[in-house]
Design a protein around this motif. Structure first.
Motif, mmCIF file in Angstrom:
data_model
loop_
_atom_site.group_PDB
_atom_site.id
_atom_site.type_symbol
_atom_site.label_atom_id
_atom_site.label_comp_id
_atom_site.label_asym_id
_atom_site.label_seq_id
_atom_site.Cartn_x
_atom_site.Cartn_y
_atom_site.Cartn_z
ATOM 1 N N PRO A 16 10.601 -1.706 26.504
ATOM 2 C CA PRO A 16 9.718 -2.156 25.712
ATOM 3 C C PRO A 16 9.667 -1.002 24.625
ATOM 4 C CG PRO A 16 8.630 -2.588 27.734
ATOM 5 C CD PRO A 16 10.299 -2.020 27.967
ATOM 6 N N TYR A 17 9.735 0.271 24.863
ATOM 7 C CA TYR A 17 9.933 0.965 23.694
ATOM 8 C C TYR A 17 10.950 0.737 22.781
ATOM 9 C CZ TYR A 17 8.258 4.629 20.725
ATOM 10 O OH TYR A 17 7.736 5.592 19.606
ATOM 11 N N GLY A 18 12.104 0.736 23.426
ATOM 12 C CA GLY A 18 13.473 0.584 22.821
ATOM 13 C C GLY A 18 12.998 -0.726 21.759
ATOM 14 N N CYS A 19 12.324 -1.630 22.179
ATOM 15 C CA CYS A 19 12.213 -2.780 21.369
ATOM 16 C C CYS A 19 11.352 -2.630 20.193
ATOM 17 C CB CYS A 19 11.741 -4.119 22.364
ATOM 18 S SG CYS A 19 12.891 -4.887 23.357
ATOM 19 N N SER A 20 10.217 -1.816 20.457
ATOM 20 C CA SER A 20 9.282 -1.352 19.513
ATOM 21 C C SER A 20 10.081 -0.509 18.248
ATOM 22 C CB SER A 20 8.133 -0.455 20.095
ATOM 23 O OG SER A 20 7.241 -1.277 20.690
ATOM 24 N N LEU A 21 11.096 0.187 18.829
ATOM 25 C CA LEU A 21 12.051 0.782 17.602
ATOM 26 C C LEU A 21 12.684 0.008 16.836
ATOM 27 C CD1 LEU A 21 13.220 3.831 20.010
ATOM 28 C CD2 LEU A 21 11.353 3.993 18.530
ATOM 29 N N LEU A 22 13.091 -1.128 17.344
ATOM 30 C CA LEU A 22 13.657 -2.317 16.553
ATOM 31 C C LEU A 22 12.797 -2.965 15.892
ATOM 32 C CD1 LEU A 22 16.135 -3.753 19.500
ATOM 33 C CD2 LEU A 22 16.727 -2.239 17.680
ATOM 34 N N ALA A 23 11.414 -2.986 16.198
ATOM 35 C CA ALA A 23 10.215 -3.610 15.360
ATOM 36 C C ALA A 23 9.945 -2.829 14.233
ATOM 37 C CB ALA A 23 9.171 -3.711 16.387
ATOM 38 N N ASP A 24 10.048 -1.523 14.513
ATOM 39 C CA ASP A 24 9.610 -0.522 13.505
ATOM 40 C C ASP A 24 10.676 -0.698 12.294
ATOM 41 O OD1 ASP A 24 7.760 0.630 14.889
ATOM 42 O OD2 ASP A 24 9.135 2.445 15.535
ATOM 43 N N GLN A 25 11.826 -1.185 12.774
ATOM 44 C CA GLN A 25 12.876 -1.378 11.650
ATOM 45 C C GLN A 25 12.982 -2.497 11.086
ATOM 46 O OE1 GLN A 25 16.432 1.128 12.787
ATOM 47 N NE2 GLN A 25 15.291 1.550 14.624
ATOM 48 N N GLY A 26 12.005 -3.418 11.330
ATOM 49 C CA GLY A 26 11.887 -4.846 10.774
ATOM 50 C C GLY A 26 12.194 -5.921 11.703
ATOM 51 N N ALA A 27 12.820 -5.718 12.823
ATOM 52 C CA ALA A 27 13.016 -6.864 13.801
ATOM 53 C C ALA A 27 11.789 -7.664 13.950
ATOM 54 C CB ALA A 27 13.651 -6.362 14.956
ATOM 55 N N ASP A 28 12.030 -8.967 14.317
ATOM 56 C CA ASP A 28 10.973 -9.573 14.785
ATOM 57 C C ASP A 28 10.988 -9.834 16.065
ATOM 58 O OD1 ASP A 28 8.770 -11.569 15.152
ATOM 59 O OD2 ASP A 28 10.105 -13.464 14.391
ATOM 60 N N VAL A 29 10.003 -8.927 17.001
ATOM 61 C CA VAL A 29 10.179 -8.769 18.523
ATOM 62 C C VAL A 29 9.148 -9.760 18.981
ATOM 63 C CG1 VAL A 29 10.171 -7.314 20.392
ATOM 64 C CG2 VAL A 29 11.207 -6.678 18.129
ATOM 65 N N ILE A 30 9.441 -10.510 19.983
ATOM 66 C CA ILE A 30 8.443 -11.389 20.636
ATOM 67 C C ILE A 30 8.556 -10.685 22.190
ATOM 68 C CG2 ILE A 30 7.836 -13.538 21.609
ATOM 69 C CD1 ILE A 30 9.408 -14.838 19.225
ATOM 70 N N LYS A 31 7.476 -10.468 22.597
ATOM 71 C CA LYS A 31 7.405 -9.905 24.180
ATOM 72 C C LYS A 31 6.696 -11.016 25.002
ATOM 73 C CE LYS A 31 5.339 -6.297 26.953
ATOM 74 N NZ LYS A 31 6.689 -5.657 27.617
ATOM 75 N N ILE A 32 7.822 -11.430 25.881
ATOM 76 C CA ILE A 32 7.629 -12.465 26.714
ATOM 77 C C ILE A 32 7.337 -11.885 28.165
ATOM 78 C CG2 ILE A 32 8.678 -14.375 27.734
ATOM 79 C CD1 ILE A 32 10.536 -14.589 25.414
ATOM 80 N N GLU A 33 5.860 -12.297 28.729
ATOM 81 C CA GLU A 33 5.548 -11.838 29.873
ATOM 82 C C GLU A 33 5.351 -12.743 30.735
ATOM 83 O OE1 GLU A 33 2.355 -8.392 29.123
ATOM 84 O OE2 GLU A 33 2.475 -9.095 27.080
ATOM 85 N N PRO A 34 5.405 -12.407 32.154
ATOM 86 C CA PRO A 34 4.999 -13.349 32.999
ATOM 87 C C PRO A 34 3.455 -13.666 32.987
ATOM 88 C CG PRO A 34 5.439 -11.357 34.002
ATOM 89 C CD PRO A 34 5.946 -11.403 32.850
ATOM 90 N N PRO A 35 2.953 -14.844 33.731
ATOM 91 C CA PRO A 35 1.535 -14.991 33.824
ATOM 92 C C PRO A 35 0.626 -13.952 34.117
ATOM 93 C CG PRO A 35 2.725 -16.876 34.805
ATOM 94 C CD PRO A 35 3.753 -15.756 34.497
ATOM 95 N N GLY A 36 1.217 -12.953 34.785
ATOM 96 C CA GLY A 36 0.389 -11.839 35.304
ATOM 97 C C GLY A 36 0.569 -10.681 34.284
ATOM 98 N N GLY A 37 1.524 -10.783 33.225
ATOM 99 C CA GLY A 37 1.722 -9.874 32.562
ATOM 100 C C GLY A 37 2.613 -8.610 32.745
ATOM 101 N N ASP A 38 3.075 -7.692 31.685
ATOM 102 C CA ASP A 38 3.830 -6.585 32.251
ATOM 103 C C ASP A 38 3.017 -5.807 33.232
ATOM 104 O OD1 ASP A 38 5.020 -3.921 31.890
ATOM 105 O OD2 ASP A 38 5.500 -4.194 30.035
ATOM 106 N N ASN A 39 3.769 -5.198 34.105
ATOM 107 C CA ASN A 39 3.167 -4.375 35.046
ATOM 108 C C ASN A 39 2.284 -3.303 34.685
ATOM 109 O OD1 ASN A 39 3.773 -5.982 37.344
ATOM 110 N ND2 ASN A 39 5.726 -4.843 37.818
ATOM 111 N N LEU A 40 2.767 -2.679 33.638
ATOM 112 C CA LEU A 40 2.381 -1.330 32.808
ATOM 113 C C LEU A 40 0.719 -1.726 32.428
ATOM 114 C CD1 LEU A 40 2.776 1.361 31.950
ATOM 115 C CD2 LEU A 40 3.657 0.293 29.668
ATOM 116 N N ARG A 41 0.334 -2.911 32.111
ATOM 117 C CA ARG A 41 -0.925 -3.352 31.996
ATOM 118 C C ARG A 41 -1.927 -2.885 32.946
ATOM 119 N NH1 ARG A 41 -1.963 -6.696 27.576
ATOM 120 N NH2 ARG A 41 0.199 -7.997 26.691
#
Length: 359
Positions: A16-41
């Protein structure tokens, strides 16, 4: 990275944080989670109604909930893959195949796809199917031994292995995208926590031919360089170079030590720590850590030990615009890291909050 579409199916921190680093640089990131959500939640958090860690590692992403065990949701996923540039996941071996989103299948749909997998131990070997977590890898790769004081090992809190792996995710994906501009083809990118834990110890993972295993590999110079108590609080000092050693000796009123041949190298000072450290600490007890920090200024690399909360309003952090206010649908707003990299000409989009599960 404007125009680059990223599907983030990963959970916890590294992916997830690797993808946020890409988003910081302008990438359009869609986080796809299962119905219960990312376990970190579901992890403990002192922040009401949200998880502090989840917000911190998932900034600037849109959100979507898909049950990939459901045929309809899987079809939606496969349609997204057809238009995506990057997909990141950290499923254990065999899970992606069971869900129908393995590399071979998705590459057949989109040959230009960069398919990045974050694993515990890599793609092969006897541990490939074992669950890997930051602190498990710290224990395995010697970090706990070197962090502690023998015979008691010690963990390093703050998930350093995960965050280093996150940087490798962003770097690996960016490199694969660059190569795709030449070849027109996507590829598999593998980042493991094992590789991350060893790569970040590259200065220790060196064994000369014929060299024994059980030799000291700790790079700490010892003695002068380190944490020291003061009249109020602790102070970190780094005085390894001749310049900084001389400046420190003068600043603390022990100028004669700077010219003493017994202490004219880092190795000599480390060997003489039992003599030097008591002298240093006796002087440091005359002022507070903050007073010493101000006195030493830029003559000796140093810092008073502070809690993380002090960074929100630290003048250097404010000046660099590292932390900013981010609007949030339930919290109103929160302050957090906005960008990890500073680009002069193309600063990237304004950061926005991590998606809520309802998004």
């Amino acid at each position: 990275m404007s125009g680059i579409g990223v599907l983030d199916l990963s959970a916890y921190i590294a992916g997830p944080y690797g993808c946020s680093l890409l988003a910081d640089q302008g990438a359009d990131v869609i986080k796809i989670e299962p119905p219960g959500g990312d376990n970190l939640r579901a992890y403990p958090s002192t922040l009401e109604r949200e998880n502090r860690a989840f917000l911190g590692v998932n900034r600037s992403k849109r959100g979507m909930v898909l049950d990939l065990k459901n045929d309809r949701d899987r079809d939606i996923m496969l349609d997204l893959v057809g238009h995506a540039d990057v997909l990141v996941h950290n499923f254990r071996p065999g899970v992606a195949e069971r869900l129908g989103i393995d590399h071979e299948r998705l590459t057949a749909i989109n040959p230009r796809l960069i398919y990045c997998v974050v694993s515990g131990y890599g793609e092969g070997g006897p541990l490939r199917a074992k669950a890997g977590y930051d602190q498990v890898l710290q224990a395995m790769t010697g970090m706990c031994v070197l962090q502690g004081k023998p015979p008691v090992p010690e963990l390093t809190y703050g998930s350093p292995v995960d965050y280093y792996a996150a940087a490798l995710v962003a770097a690996g994906v960016a490199s694969a995208l660059y190569e795709r501009e030449r070849s027109g083809q996507g590829q598999y990118v593998g980042v493991s926590l094992l590789r991350s834990a060893l790569a970040m110890q590259s200065a220790r993972v060196v064994q000369a031919e014929g060299e024994a295993h059980d030799i000291a590999r700790d790079m700490r110079s010892g003695g002068i360089t380190g944490l020291h108590p003061t009249a109020d609080g602790y102070l970190y000092l780094s005085a390894n170079t001749p310049r900084f050693w001389t400046a420190l000796c003068k600043a603390i009123g022990l100028a004669s030590l700077a010219d003493d041949p017994r202490y004219d190298s880092v190795r000599k000072r480390a060997a003489a720590a039992a003599e030097l450290v008591p002298m240093l600490r006796a002087v440091l007890m005359r002022r507070t850590a903050l007073e010493w920090e101000a006195l030493l200024e830029d003559s000796v690399p140093s810092s008073a030990v502070r809690p993380i909360e002090a960074m929100f309003d630290h003048p250097q952090v404010v000046s660099e615009d590292i932390v900013g206010s981010i609007a949030h649908p339930t919290l109103g707003s929160y302050r957090g890291v906005t960008r990890a990299i500073k680009f002069q000409r193309t600063p990237g989009p304004e950061p926005f909050a991590a998606p809520s599960l309802e998004d």
